[in-house]
Design a protein around this motif. Structure first.
Motif, PDB file in Angstrom:
ATOM      1  N   CYS A  21       0.803  -1.220   0.000  1.00 15.44           N
ATOM      2  CA  CYS A  21       0.000   0.000   0.000  1.00 15.44           C
ATOM      3  C   CYS A  21       0.840   1.275   0.000  1.00 15.44           C
ATOM      4  O   CYS A  21       0.307   2.355  -0.269  1.00 15.44           O
ATOM      5  CB  CYS A  21      -0.912   0.015   1.235  1.00 15.44           C
ATOM      6  SG  CYS A  21      -2.189  -1.253   1.255  1.00 15.44           S
ATOM      7  N   THR A  77      -2.914  -1.716  -8.535  1.00 13.41           N
ATOM      8  CA  THR A  77      -4.090  -0.876  -8.721  1.00 13.41           C
ATOM      9  C   THR A  77      -5.262  -1.382  -7.876  1.00 13.41           C
ATOM     10  O   THR A  77      -5.316  -2.553  -7.489  1.00 13.41           O
ATOM     11  CB  THR A  77      -4.547  -0.881 -10.193  1.00 13.41           C
ATOM     12  OG1 THR A  77      -4.933  -2.217 -10.544  1.00 13.41           O
ATOM     13  CG2 THR A  77      -3.443  -0.395 -11.115  1.00 13.41           C
ATOM     14  N   ALA A  78      -6.210  -0.488  -7.631  1.00 17.46           N
ATOM     15  CA  ALA A  78      -7.430  -0.871  -6.915  1.00 17.46           C
ATOM     16  C   ALA A  78      -8.159  -1.978  -7.669  1.00 17.46           C
ATOM     17  O   ALA A  78      -8.676  -2.926  -7.077  1.00 17.46           O
ATOM     18  CB  ALA A  78      -8.342   0.351  -6.748  1.00 17.46           C
ATOM     19  N   ARG A  79      -8.178  -1.875  -8.972  1.00 20.32           N
ATOM     20  CA  ARG A  79      -8.860  -2.869  -9.803  1.00 20.32           C
ATOM     21  C   ARG A  79      -8.198  -4.240  -9.658  1.00 20.32           C
ATOM     22  O   ARG A  79      -8.868  -5.269  -9.576  1.00 20.32           O
ATOM     23  CB  ARG A  79      -8.833  -2.409 -11.269  1.00 20.32           C
ATOM     24  CG  ARG A  79      -9.603  -3.286 -12.236  1.00 20.32           C
ATOM     25  CD  ARG A  79      -9.575  -2.673 -13.636  1.00 20.32           C
ATOM     26  NE  ARG A  79     -10.252  -1.393 -13.689  1.00 20.32           N
ATOM     27  CZ  ARG A  79     -11.568  -1.246 -13.885  1.00 20.32           C
ATOM     28  NH1 ARG A  79     -12.327  -2.303 -14.077  1.00 20.32           N
ATOM     29  NH2 ARG A  79     -12.112  -0.051 -13.918  1.00 20.32           N
ATOM     30  N   CYS A 130      -6.417  -5.290  -7.075  1.00 22.11           N
ATOM     31  CA  CYS A 130      -6.685  -5.796  -5.728  1.00 22.11           C
ATOM     32  C   CYS A 130      -8.074  -6.430  -5.670  1.00 22.11           C
ATOM     33  O   CYS A 130      -8.264  -7.487  -5.060  1.00 22.11           O
ATOM     34  CB  CYS A 130      -6.551  -4.664  -4.710  1.00 22.11           C
ATOM     35  SG  CYS A 130      -4.849  -4.083  -4.510  1.00 22.11           S
ATOM     36  N   HIS A 146     -19.685  -1.335  -6.334  1.00 22.94           N
ATOM     37  CA  HIS A 146     -18.227  -1.443  -6.291  1.00 22.94           C
ATOM     38  C   HIS A 146     -17.553  -0.934  -7.565  1.00 22.94           C
ATOM     39  O   HIS A 146     -16.352  -0.695  -7.561  1.00 22.94           O
ATOM     40  CB  HIS A 146     -17.834  -2.896  -6.002  1.00 22.94           C
ATOM     41  CG  HIS A 146     -18.346  -3.375  -4.664  1.00 22.94           C
ATOM     42  ND1 HIS A 146     -18.641  -4.680  -4.380  1.00 22.94           N
ATOM     43  CD2 HIS A 146     -18.632  -2.673  -3.522  1.00 22.94           C
ATOM     44  CE1 HIS A 146     -19.081  -4.801  -3.132  1.00 22.94           C
ATOM     45  NE2 HIS A 146     -19.099  -3.593  -2.599  1.00 22.94           N
ATOM     46  N   LEU A 181     -15.410   2.161  -7.343  1.00 22.18           N
ATOM     47  CA  LEU A 181     -14.196   1.996  -6.545  1.00 22.18           C
ATOM     48  C   LEU A 181     -13.055   1.384  -7.366  1.00 22.18           C
ATOM     49  O   LEU A 181     -11.889   1.564  -7.036  1.00 22.18           O
ATOM     50  CB  LEU A 181     -14.494   1.121  -5.326  1.00 22.18           C
ATOM     51  CG  LEU A 181     -15.540   1.700  -4.362  1.00 22.18           C
ATOM     52  CD1 LEU A 181     -15.969   0.663  -3.332  1.00 22.18           C
ATOM     53  CD2 LEU A 181     -14.974   2.932  -3.655  1.00 22.18           C
ATOM     54  N   LEU A 209     -10.503   3.942  -8.557  1.00 22.53           N
ATOM     55  CA  LEU A 209      -9.697   4.760  -7.638  1.00 22.53           C
ATOM     56  C   LEU A 209      -8.242   4.722  -8.091  1.00 22.53           C
ATOM     57  O   LEU A 209      -7.687   3.650  -8.345  1.00 22.53           O
ATOM     58  CB  LEU A 209      -9.795   4.206  -6.211  1.00 22.53           C
ATOM     59  CG  LEU A 209     -11.119   4.437  -5.468  1.00 22.53           C
ATOM     60  CD1 LEU A 209     -11.123   3.635  -4.164  1.00 22.53           C
ATOM     61  CD2 LEU A 209     -11.312   5.921  -5.177  1.00 22.53           C
ATOM     62  N   LEU A 229      -5.734   7.976  -3.791  1.00 17.76           N
ATOM     63  CA  LEU A 229      -5.499   7.306  -2.512  1.00 17.76           C
ATOM     64  C   LEU A 229      -4.365   7.982  -1.748  1.00 17.76           C
ATOM     65  O   LEU A 229      -4.415   8.124  -0.521  1.00 17.76           O
ATOM     66  CB  LEU A 229      -5.186   5.822  -2.755  1.00 17.76           C
ATOM     67  CG  LEU A 229      -6.327   5.007  -3.378  1.00 17.76           C
ATOM     68  CD1 LEU A 229      -5.856   3.587  -3.689  1.00 17.76           C
ATOM     69  CD2 LEU A 229      -7.543   4.973  -2.461  1.00 17.76           C
ATOM     70  N   HIS A 242      -4.313   5.126   1.477  1.00 16.29           N
ATOM     71  CA  HIS A 242      -3.450   4.100   0.888  1.00 16.29           C
ATOM     72  C   HIS A 242      -3.938   2.691   1.212  1.00 16.29           C
ATOM     73  O   HIS A 242      -3.928   1.801   0.369  1.00 16.29           O
ATOM     74  CB  HIS A 242      -2.022   4.261   1.413  1.00 16.29           C
ATOM     75  CG  HIS A 242      -1.448   5.631   1.257  1.00 16.29           C
ATOM     76  ND1 HIS A 242      -1.732   6.652   2.143  1.00 16.29           N
ATOM     77  CD2 HIS A 242      -0.619   6.146   0.332  1.00 16.29           C
ATOM     78  CE1 HIS A 242      -1.088   7.739   1.755  1.00 16.29           C
ATOM     79  NE2 HIS A 242      -0.412   7.473   0.662  1.00 16.29           N
ATOM     80  N   LEU A 296      -6.553  -0.149  -0.381  1.00 15.93           N
ATOM     81  CA  LEU A 296      -6.247  -1.259  -1.298  1.00 15.93           C
ATOM     82  C   LEU A 296      -6.526  -2.607  -0.637  1.00 15.93           C
ATOM     83  O   LEU A 296      -6.972  -3.550  -1.302  1.00 15.93           O
ATOM     84  CB  LEU A 296      -4.783  -1.186  -1.764  1.00 15.93           C
ATOM     85  CG  LEU A 296      -4.434  -0.036  -2.713  1.00 15.93           C
ATOM     86  CD1 LEU A 296      -2.936  -0.095  -3.055  1.00 15.93           C
ATOM     87  CD2 LEU A 296      -5.270  -0.090  -3.997  1.00 15.93           C
ATOM     88  N   MET A 312     -10.107  -3.199  -0.906  1.00 20.37           N
ATOM     89  CA  MET A 312     -10.507  -3.558  -2.274  1.00 20.37           C
ATOM     90  C   MET A 312     -10.427  -5.064  -2.481  1.00 20.37           C
ATOM     91  O   MET A 312     -11.241  -5.640  -3.214  1.00 20.37           O
ATOM     92  CB  MET A 312      -9.629  -2.825  -3.296  1.00 20.37           C
ATOM     93  CG  MET A 312      -9.910  -1.340  -3.447  1.00 20.37           C
ATOM     94  SD  MET A 312     -11.595  -0.912  -3.940  1.00 20.37           S
ATOM     95  CE  MET A 312     -11.765  -1.783  -5.506  1.00 20.37           C
TER      96      MET A 312
END
Lengths: 71, 281
Positions: free
Chosen positions: B158, B165-167, B169, B226, B229, B232, B237, B243, B246, B249
């Motif tokens: 993090c 990336t958030a995606r 995670c 979701h 999100l 993001l 972040l 941070h 994640l 996520m």
């Protein structure tokens, strides 16, 4: 700015109590072989954690080195 | 056929003395309230008699040196040790009173790792990394004196840019859910950290949070929406001090589209303390 050098030094100060003690006793000598810029070296010698953070030192390290931590 | 039987997320410095020093009496009071909510979540988790607890958290430059910073790492092996820090200060000091050794669910960890590699998740593995407060403060607060089930610690990077990336995670969480569904085990999952604190990881901004950002995150989680999100960005972040979202996520990917229920949210200058639980089918 040598971000790696700053952070590897912070990490060593946190995790190596013998090195930390040498640093506390004589920062200049303990940093003699460190690959730092003049500004970085001055910040470490002054134990100026705010400047070290601004120079790229990770926050969680500058907040948690025993005896040196900024709060 | 296995299933997820519990999902929760919470702040991970759970220590009244820490917040008393950082924020005064109001800090002590709010973290005490947050810990009580997390302890009740732990009672509900224990009642499920789960076979394992997956803990998704981050390293604070404790377990991993600059030799290697894994984006995502699964802890395998049979036991994990808590981090030992001489003369511990600040958040490290939270660990001092906690048990030293914890059991791991070796088979589930190995399944997540091996099936992950097979599915295109290039997960790192560790046999030796210790766990710090990000894992153990929530786990011990949830369990109190009750036995802690075998853990599966998973680290998300993090803090050391560039982060996953958030995606990605979220996708890892979906992978974990698939592994659990194919397994014979009932599994709990928690994600830890946050909410907003330490914007831009700047010492000069310790004491600031982004309440608007956090309420936006909570809004989407409560509605089970979701998709927003997933986008993001690392910059968002970083600027908002989120941070550690994640880690959350990953949990969202595992439980989507379940809706969140907020068990505690408390604003402090240093951090917005939170405890959230998902209602699973």
């Amino acid at each position: 700015m040598s971000r790696y050098a700053v952070n590897s030094l912070l990490y060593r100060l946190k995790k190596d109590p013998d090195y930390r003690a040498r640093f506390m006793a004589d920062p200049g000598a303990a940093l003699a072989d460190a690959d730092l810029t003049d500004a970085e070296r001055a910040a470490f010698v002054a134990r100026d954690m705010r400047t070290i953070n601004e120079l790229g030192g990770y926050l969680h390290l500058v907040m948690s080195i025993p005896g040196l931590a900024a709060h | 056929m296995g299933r997820l039987v519990f999902a929760g997320a919470m702040s991970h410095v759970l220590d009244p003395d820490y917040y008393d020093r950082a924020c005064g009496a109001v800090g002590r009071q709010k973290v005490t309230d947050a810990m009580a909510a997390i302890a009740r979540m732990g009672e509900r988790f224990s009642a499920t008699r789960a076979d394992a607890l997956v803990v998704v958290a981050d390293d604070h430059l404790n377990a991993f040196s600059f030799t290697c910073v894994p984006a995502m790492c699964v802890r395998i092996g049979r036991r994990v040790q808590r981090m030992v820090q001489d003369h511990a200060e600040a958040f490290d000091k939270v660990l001092d009173h906690m048990p030293v050794t914890y059991p791991l669910h070796e088979e589930l960890a190995s399944a997540i790792l091996e099936q992950g590699l097979g599915a295109g998740f290039d997960l790192a593995l560790s046999w030796e990394a210790p766990v710090d407060h990000a894992f153990l403060s929530p786990v011990n607060t949830m369990h109190g004196p009750r036995p802690i089930p075998p853990l599966v610690p998973i680290w998300i990077n993090c803090f050391v840019a560039p982060q996953p990336t958030a995606r990605r995670c979220f996708a890892l969480g979906q992978h974990i859910a698939r592994v659990v569904a194919k397994s014979p085990w009932n599994v709990g999952i928690i994600a830890t950290g946050g909410l907003s604190h330490f914007p831009e990881l700047a010492l000069s901004r310790v004491g600031e949070t982004d309440v608007v950002f956090d309420r936006k995150l909570i809004h989407w989680m409560e509605r089970g929406e979701h998709a927003p999100l997933l986008d993001l960005s690392a910059d968002e972040l970083h600027k908002s001090g989120s941070h550690e979202f994640l880690n959350w996520m990953v949990l969202l990917g595992a439980v989507t589209p379940a809706r969140a229920e907020v068990r505690y949210f408390g604003e402090l200058p240093r951090i917005n303390l939170a405890a959230v639980e998902w209602q699973l089918p």
